[in-house]
Design an enzyme around this catalytic site. Structure first.
Site, short mmCIF file in Angstrom:
data_model
loop_
_atom_site.label_atom_id
_atom_site.label_comp_id
_atom_site.label_asym_id
_atom_site.label_seq_id
_atom_site.Cartn_x
_atom_site.Cartn_y
_atom_site.Cartn_z
N LYS A 1 -19.08 -7.10 10.97
CA LYS A 1 -18.68 -5.80 10.35
C LYS A 1 -18.39 -6.01 8.77
CE LYS A 1 -14.25 -4.28 9.89
NZ LYS A 1 -14.42 -3.62 8.54
N GLU B 1 -11.44 -17.87 6.09
CA GLU B 1 -11.41 -18.14 4.54
C GLU B 1 -10.70 -17.15 3.98
OE1 GLU B 1 -11.78 -18.08 1.21
OE2 GLU B 1 -14.08 -17.39 1.34
N CYS C 1 -11.71 -14.95 -4.41
CA CYS C 1 -10.72 -15.81 -3.44
C CYS C 1 -10.23 -16.88 -4.27
CB CYS C 1 -10.80 -15.78 -1.96
SG CYS C 1 -12.60 -16.32 -1.67
N GLU D 1 -1.50 -13.60 -4.74
CA GLU D 1 -2.72 -13.37 -5.21
C GLU D 1 -3.11 -11.64 -5.69
OE1 GLU D 1 -5.74 -13.14 -1.99
OE2 GLU D 1 -7.19 -14.29 -3.28
#
Lengths: 293, 489
Positions: free
Chosen positions: B194, B268, B302, B399
C-alpha cells in the site's frame, strides 16, 4: 550425635551483590519427599527496577571490553563451574533430578560456556559486511549489542536453560536481568556465586527469583530495557510480553527451545540480540586513472 | 523560479531563468484502480480519493480507496500466487523477473521522476538523480540475490514467509516501494503493497511495470488507500510478514496489534539524527553536509540530520556560513531543474511543521529563516534554523519531518555523545572531523543504525539501513536486508 547441617540462604544477585528481595516475601522449594529445601525470594517490581539501574551502569563498560577479553571471561566461567561440578550435581538432585541427568545437565552447561566463549570474537567477522556501494565511499556494517536484555529463563531446568539463554546475550556484549526457573531456582543462584568469584564484571548479569506471572509485565514494559527474551511456554504471557514490548519498540523474542539439543546452541541466537550498524566515509577520488604498478 | 537574495547577508544578487522539466512525455490517467492479481480492478468500496500536486494544490488524478474486502482479495491473490506459481518456479527464473523490473524502471526513469515530483513535491533534481535510479538499482541488486540466498545464511535452513504485507510512506514513494518489494520477491515471497495516500501515483505506475515485465498475476499486488486500508492489511490473517515504514506511533500500534501472532515484523520508523561538527572538520564541506542533511527532500527524511551539534569554538563561524548557504537555496517549483527545495508534501504536514516552528519560538529558541520569497500557491516552508536550543526543547526531542534544524553547541566528545544519544530515536548520525581515530570513537558510541562520517544522507542498495531503539528494527538493503524476509531455522 549427627551434625546439624548449615542451610543456605538463597538471595538475589543484583549489581554484583546478593541482596534479599525488597518485597520481603518468599516461597518454598521442596524436594521429591515434600521436604522444604529452601525459602526463595519472590522478587518484586522494585527489585527489577533496581536491577535495571545496575545493569544500565554496567552496559557501556562490558560492551567496550575487547572481544578477546570477553572470550576469556566466559571461558573462566567454565573453569570455575568445572571445579564446582559436584555441588551443582547435588543441588540438581535435591531439586528432583536423577544422578545421571544431573551430571549430564552440568556437563552440558559447562560445555556450553566453552562453546560460546569461542564465539565472542568470531561472530562479528561472519556477520559483518563491507558493502560495495556505487558511490565513492567506504561502507561497512557490523553487529553491535542491543543493550539491556530482560530474560525469563526456562522453567524446566535449573541450570542448563538459564545458562543457554544468558550466554548468547552477554557474549554479544549485552547485559541482562534473568528470571531464574521458578520451580527450580537454586542452581541459578548458586551460579551467581560462580559469577561473583570469576572475572565477570559486576552488574552485567543480574538474577531474580520469583513467579513469571508476577514479573513478566515488569520485564517487558520497562522503558530502559532494549530487548526481552521469553523462554517458557505460556502463550498468553508471551502475548502480553510482545504487546508491552511495543511501548518503546523493544525487540522481543520467544526462545521456546529444548536446550538439551545441540542445535539449541548457535550464533543466530547471538545475532537475535544484535543491531546492525552501517558506517559510511568518502574515499578521496582525485586521481581517476587508477592504481599505478 | 527566480529568486532574490537579501542584501545584508550577501552583498550580491542574482536571479535564474526558469529551467522547467517537460511534462509532455508522461502518461497519467484521470483515475487509478487497484492492482490485484495482475489486473487493474475497481474497488469494492466504490470510493476514490484525490491525489493533488502539493506545489499547485491542483488535483492530478482520482485513486481507488481499498476497503477490507479489497484488502482481502489482494491477500487471496498473493496467497494463491505464492502457492501456485511463485514458490514453484526456480530461484533463477525468479531473479530474472526482478532484473526485468529493474530494466523497465531504468527505461522509463524520466517519466517516473516527473510524476514523483508532481505527486510528492520533491525537486526534479532529486527524483531524477536519486529516487528513481536508486529504486531501479534496488531491484537490480536484489534480483541477483534470488538464486544465492543460501550463501548468506551459513548453517541455516531458510524459507520465505509467504505473503508480505507492506506499507510505505510518502517521502520517497517509488524508492520505498522498491526497498520493500525487491527483497521480498528475491527471497520468494509475494506482496501486497500500500502506497501512502498523498503519493500513490508512482506505485500505480510501478504496477504497470509489473504487467510489462509479465510478472505472474498476484505476485505483486498494489492497493491504494488510507489509514483503514493499512490497518486491514495488518489485521488480515494471511500475511506472515508485515513491513512498515512510517511514524513511530503507527509502528508501535502495529507491533502491539500483531503481538502473540506468528507474523514477523520489520519497522523503519522516525528519527532525529545528530549531525556533529568538530572544530577540526573541513568546515565548508561540513556546511554542505548540514544543508544536505536537513534540507534534502524538504527535510521529509526519517534519517535527516535535524539536530546539529557544533563544537563551541567554531559555532559562530559555522552558523554564519550556514546562514549564507541557506540564502543561496532556491525554493520553488519542483519541476524546475534549479530548485533545491520543493513543496511540502501535504497541507497536513505543512501545518505540523508550522506548529513546531511556533513551538520553537514559544520555547524561546532564536529562529533564523532564509529570506527567500515563497510561491503564492502550494505548500511551501522556508528553510529554518533554531539556535540556542537545549535537550529539553520539543523541537530537539521530537521529529518535525520538515526543513527545520535545531542547533546546540558542545565542548567535549563525552558531552556530545551523551547529548546525541539522549533521545528515544536511533536511526542516523553524522560526524565531521579531520581525525580518523575520533571518527571511529564516535561511530562506535553513537546509538544509530547508520553513521555518516564526513558525508550525510547517502543511500545504496548494497548498504543496510535501519534503526536502533524507537527508530524501528530490521534492516533494508544489503545482505542484512534479506533476513527480514526469510524464516530461519
Amino acid at each position: 550425635m549427627t551434625r546439624i547441617a548449615v542451610l543456605k540462604t538463597y538471595k538475589l544477585f543484583i549489581g554484583g551483590a546478593f541482596p534479599r528481595t525488597e518485597s520481603g516475601r518468599y516461597y518454598k522449594i521442596q524436594n521429591k519427599a515434600n521436604e522444604t529445601i529452601a525459602n526463595v525470594g519472590l522478587s518484586s517490581r522494585k527489585d527489577f527496577r533496581n536491577a535495571v539501574v545496575a545493569v544500565r551502569k554496567a552496559q557501556d563498560a562490558w560492551q567496550g571490553r575487547a572481544a578477546f577479553n570477553k572470550s576469556q571471561i566466559i571461558y573462566r566461567i567454565a573453569e570455575i563451574l568445572e571445579g564446582r561440578k559436584v555441588q551443582f550435581v547435588e543441588e540438581l538432585i535435591s531439586q528432583g533430578s536423577t544422578k545421571a541427568s544431573a551430571e549430564k545437565e552440568v556437563q552440558m552447561s559447562i560445555d556450553r560456556c566453552v562453546y560460546y566463549s569461542g564465539w565472542c570474537d568470531k561472530y562479528q567477522a561472519i556477520y559483518s559486511s563491507v558493502n560495495p556501494v556505487a558511490t565513492s565511499h567506504f561502507n561497512f556494517s557490523v553487529p553491535e549489542p542491543m543493550g539491556v536484555v530482560s530474560i525469563i529463563a526456562s522453567d524446566e531446568t535449573s541450570l542448563l536453560g538459564f545458562i543457554s539463554a544468558l550466554l548468547p546475550c552477554i557474549v554479544g556484549g549485552n547485559t541482562c536481568i534473568v528470571l531464574a526457573s521458578s520451580s527450580k531456582p537454586l542452581s541459578a543462584i548458586t551460579f551467581a556465586e560462580v559469577l561473583a568469584t570469576s572475572d565477570v564484571p559486576a552488574g552485567i548479569i543480574n538474577i531474580l527469583t520469583g513467579k513469571e506471572k508476577e514479573l513478566h509485565t515488569h520485564f517487558s514494559n520497562h522503558m530502559d530495557v532494549n530487548a526481552v527474551v521469553y523462554c517458557r511456554t505460556d502463550k498468553a504471557i508471551w502475548k502480553t510480553i510482545a504487546q508491552n514490548a511495543s511501548l518503546n519498540i523493544k525487540r522481543s523474542f520467544w526462545w521456546n527451545k529444548d536446550w538439551a539439543k545441540s542445535e539449541s546452541e548457535n550464533p543466530y541466537l547471538i545475532m537475535d540480540l544484535q543491531e546492525i550498524k552501517t558506517t559510511w566515509h568518502p574515499i578521496e577520488n582525485i586521481g581517476v586513472s587508477g592504481a599505478k604498478y | 523560479m527566480a529568486k532574490k537574495i537579501k542584501e545584508q547577508v550577501q552583498p550580491f544578487t542574482w536571479s535564474y531563468a526558469p529551467a522547467l522539466e517537460s511534462k509532455d512525455h508522461i502518461q497519467l490517467k484521470q483515475q487509478y484502480e487497484l492492482f490485484i492479481n495482475g489486473r487493474f480492478v475497481k474497488p469494492n468500496s466504490g470510493k476514490y480519493f484525490d491525489t493533488i500536486n502539493p506545489s499547485t494544490e491542483q488535483v492530478i488524478a482520482k485513486v481507488a480507496d481499498a476497503n477490507p474486502k479489497d484488502v482481502d482479495s489482494a491477500m487471496m491473490a498473493a496467497k494463491n500466487a505464492y502457492d501456485k506459481t511463485w514458490s514453484k518456479i526456480s530461484a533463477k527464473e525468479r531473479g530474472k523477473y526482478i532484473f526485468r523490473i529493474a530494466r523497465i524502471i531504468q527505461e522509463r526513469a524520466r517519466e517516473f521522476a516527473v510524476i514523483e515530483s508532481i505527486d510528492g513535491g520533491k525537486p526534479i533534481r532529486e527524483s531524477r538523480d536519486i529516487d528513481i535510479p536508486l529504486a531501479a538499482n534496488h531491484f537490480f541488486y536484489y534480483a541477483g540475490w534470488a538464486d544465492k540466498l543460501q550463501y548468506a545464511f551459513p548453517n541455516q535452513q531458510i524459507k520465505p514467509h509467504g505473503v508480505a504485507a507492506q506499507i510505505i510512506p510518502w517521502n520517497f514513494p517509488l524508492l520505498m516501494a522498491a526497498w520493500k518489494i525487491a527483497p521480498a520477491l528475491a527471497t520468494g515471497n509475494t506482496v501486497v503493497l500500500k502506497p501512502a495516500e498523498t503519493t500513490p501515483l508512482t506505485a500505480m505506475k510501478l504496477a504497470e511495470v509489473m504487467q510489462e515485465a509479465d510478472l505472474p498475476p498476484g505476485v505483486v499486488n498494489i492497493i491504494s488507500g488510507q489509514k483503514a486500508t493499512g490497518a486491514a492489511m495488518v489485521q488480515h490473517p494471511i500475511p506472515n510478514k508485515i513491513a512498515f515504514t512510517g511514524s513511530t506511533a503507527v509502528g508501535k500500534w502495529i507491533q502491539n496489534e500483531i503481538a502473540g501472532t506468528d507474523k514477523k515484523l520489520s519497522l523503519e520508523l522516525g528519527g532525529k539524527g545528530a549531525n556533529i561538527i568538530f572544530a577540526d572538520a573541513a568546515l565548508d564541506q561540513a556546511i554542505e553536509g548540514i544543508i544536505n542533511g536537513i534540507f534534502f527532500n524538504q527535510g521529509h527524511v526519517c534519517c535527516a540530520g535535524s539536530r546539529l551539534f557544533v563544537q563551541e569554538s567554531v559555532a559562530d563561524i559555522v552558523v554564519k556560513k550556514l546562514k549564507q548557504r541557506m540564502e543561496t537555496l532556491i525554493i520553488g517549483d519542483p519541476l524546475d531543474k534549479q530548485t533545491d527545495i520543493g513543496a511540502i508534501n501535504s497541507k497536513v504536514q505543512l501545518d505540523k511543521i508550522n506548529h513546531y516552528i511556533k513551538l520553537g519560538i514559544k520555547e524561546e529558541a532564536s529562529m533564523y529563516q532564509s529570506s527567500c520569497a515563497l510561491p503564492s500557491k502550494g505548500f511551501f516552508c522556508k528553510p529554518t534554523l533554531f539556535m540556542h536550543t537545549s535537550q529539553s526543547h520539543r523541537i530537539v526531542q521530537e521529529e518535525i519531518f520538515g526543513p527545520v534544524l535545531a542547533i546546540q553547541t558542545f565542548r567535549t566528545i563525552e558531552e556530545v555523545i551523551e547529548k546525541a544519544n539522549n533521545i528515544p530515536y536511533g536511526l542516523s548520525a553524522g560526524v565531521w572531523t579531520d581525525k580518523g581515530s575520533k571518527i571511529f570513537n564516535l561511530t562506535q558510541k553513537l546509538k544509530a543504525g547508520v553513521v555518516w562520517a564526513n558525508t550525510f544522507n547517502k543511500f545504496d542498495p548494497a548498504s543496510p539501513f535501519g534503526g536502533y531503539k524507537e527508530s524501528g528494527f530490521g534492516r533494508e538493503g544489503g545482505v542484512h536486508g534479506l533476513a527480514a524476509y526469510l524464516q530461519q531455522f
